[in-house]
Design an enzyme around this catalytic site. Structure first.
Site, PDB file in Angstrom:
ATOM      1  N   TYR A  89     -23.815 -57.949 -17.650  1.00  0.00           N
ATOM      2  CA  TYR A  89     -22.853 -57.580 -18.689  1.00  0.00           C
ATOM      3  C   TYR A  89     -22.980 -58.521 -19.892  1.00  0.00           C
ATOM      4  O   TYR A  89     -23.073 -58.077 -21.041  1.00  0.00           O
ATOM      5  CB  TYR A  89     -21.428 -57.612 -18.117  1.00  0.00           C
ATOM      6  CG  TYR A  89     -20.346 -57.494 -19.164  1.00  0.00           C
ATOM      7  CD1 TYR A  89     -20.167 -56.303 -19.866  1.00  0.00           C
ATOM      8  CD2 TYR A  89     -19.504 -58.569 -19.460  1.00  0.00           C
ATOM      9  CE1 TYR A  89     -19.176 -56.191 -20.835  1.00  0.00           C
ATOM     10  CE2 TYR A  89     -18.519 -58.459 -20.420  1.00  0.00           C
ATOM     11  CZ  TYR A  89     -18.358 -57.272 -21.106  1.00  0.00           C
ATOM     12  OH  TYR A  89     -17.385 -57.161 -22.077  1.00  0.00           O
TER      13      TYR A  89
ATOM     14  N   ALA B 253     -17.528 -49.697 -24.815  1.00  0.00           N
ATOM     15  CA  ALA B 253     -18.379 -50.636 -24.078  1.00  0.00           C
ATOM     16  C   ALA B 253     -18.340 -50.324 -22.589  1.00  0.00           C
ATOM     17  O   ALA B 253     -17.391 -49.711 -22.102  1.00  0.00           O
ATOM     18  CB  ALA B 253     -17.906 -52.070 -24.309  1.00  0.00           C
TER      19      ALA B 253
ATOM     20  N   THR C  84     -18.222 -61.008 -25.921  1.00  0.00           N
ATOM     21  CA  THR C  84     -17.594 -61.653 -24.765  1.00  0.00           C
ATOM     22  C   THR C  84     -17.993 -63.119 -24.605  1.00  0.00           C
ATOM     23  O   THR C  84     -19.061 -63.533 -25.068  1.00  0.00           O
ATOM     24  CB  THR C  84     -18.007 -60.890 -23.478  1.00  0.00           C
ATOM     25  OG1 THR C  84     -17.576 -61.603 -22.316  1.00  0.00           O
ATOM     26  CG2 THR C  84     -19.519 -60.725 -23.390  1.00  0.00           C
TER      27      THR C  84
END
Length: 280
Positions: free
Chosen positions: A126, A59, A101
């Protein structure tokens, strides 16, 4: 056969150690061996290897850089790269474990934990690309585990624990933000859960995994430095402007994970264990 992407990263390294301990055979790759942004090469590599399980740890995680200079790379790795891996996983009928996340949430909830099926609304690049990665995995595959995590720390790679320890070497006073709340996650606990869901054949879907209990960054820093003479002072985030917007409150609900029978240590206990393993 197990394939691991991002095998040299903070989480990938932890997972390799765990798989070694358990005597499990796997192939670990980093961007040199497997460039996930190249669709053809990814398909060729994965169809040749024919893994039954893919731990997708690769990632782009530079949250602030993703807002400008790293925006293109963030998109390439987290969105296109994930799509390439998912398409290849489908071709060989592999189960995919994708790490996401807490930044997929906007952090506007007040003292109410985010559940796995809550509305997502990322506030930074992100978070946006990781959410797109989630959606790609769900669109392409049936056999997948999406594991959202937060505030990751561990003994391999850069993280908040090492940053605090480094700063403490040269300063006797630190100011840390106290108005952002979340759950710290030890890479070991996360790696153990990644292995657990597959082993236990947990229902496919989205899970939250961090260590138990929540805190703000100031409380986390105080715990990290509790055996030093450094004074840690609270300050609000307006004193530390950052390019990427961080959620004010991104405490994730762990009920679904606990219901599987997976035992989650508190973040305090996890931190203590990690620091103890470092001192060995």
């Amino acid at each position: 056969m197990i394939l691991l992407t991002g095998g040299n990263g903070q989480l990938g390294t932890e997972l390799r150690h765990l798989l070694d301990e358990q005597g499990m055979e796997y192939v670990s790759t980093d961007s040199k061996e497997l460039d996930i942004t190249d669709a053809e090469k990814t398909m060729a590599y994965i169809t040749n290897l024919k893994p039954k399980l893919i731990y997708h740890c690769a990632a782009y995680t530079a949250v602030d850089k993703a807002e400008d200079e790293g925006k293109e790379l963030d998109e390439k790795i987290n969105v296109e790269g994930t799509r390439n891996v998912a398409i290849a996983a489908k071709a060989v009928d592999a189960t995919l474990v994708y790490i996401s996340t807490d930044y997929v949430f906007d952090g506007t909830k007040k003292d109410e934990m985010y559940k796995t099926d809550d509305q997502t609304n990322p506030q930074n690049e992100y978070g946006r690309t990781k959410l797109l990665g989630e959606q790609i995995v769900q669109d392409i595959l049936e056999k997948y585990y999406i594991i959202r995590t937060s505030w990751v720390f561990g003994q391999y790679g850069h993280n908040f624990v090492f940053t605090m320890q480094k700063l403490a070497e040269t300063r006797n006073q630190l100011t840390i933000v106290d108005d952002q709340f979340g759950r710290p996650t030890w890479t070991r606990t996360l790696a153990e859960f990644m292995v657990f869901v597959v082993k236990e054949e947990a229902p496919y879907g989205v899970y939250h995994l961090s260590n138990d209990n929540s805190c703000n960054w100031y409380e986390f820093a105080k715990e990290i430095l509790k055996n030093t003479d450094v004074e840690v002072l609270p300050v609000d985030s307006s004193q530390f402007p950052q390019k990427a917007t961080r959620p004010k409150y991104s405490v994730m609900d762990l009920t679904k994970t606990k219901a599987l029978g997976f035992e989650i240590p508190t973040w305090e206990k996890a931190l203590e264990s990690m620091l103890a393993s470092l001192s060995k």
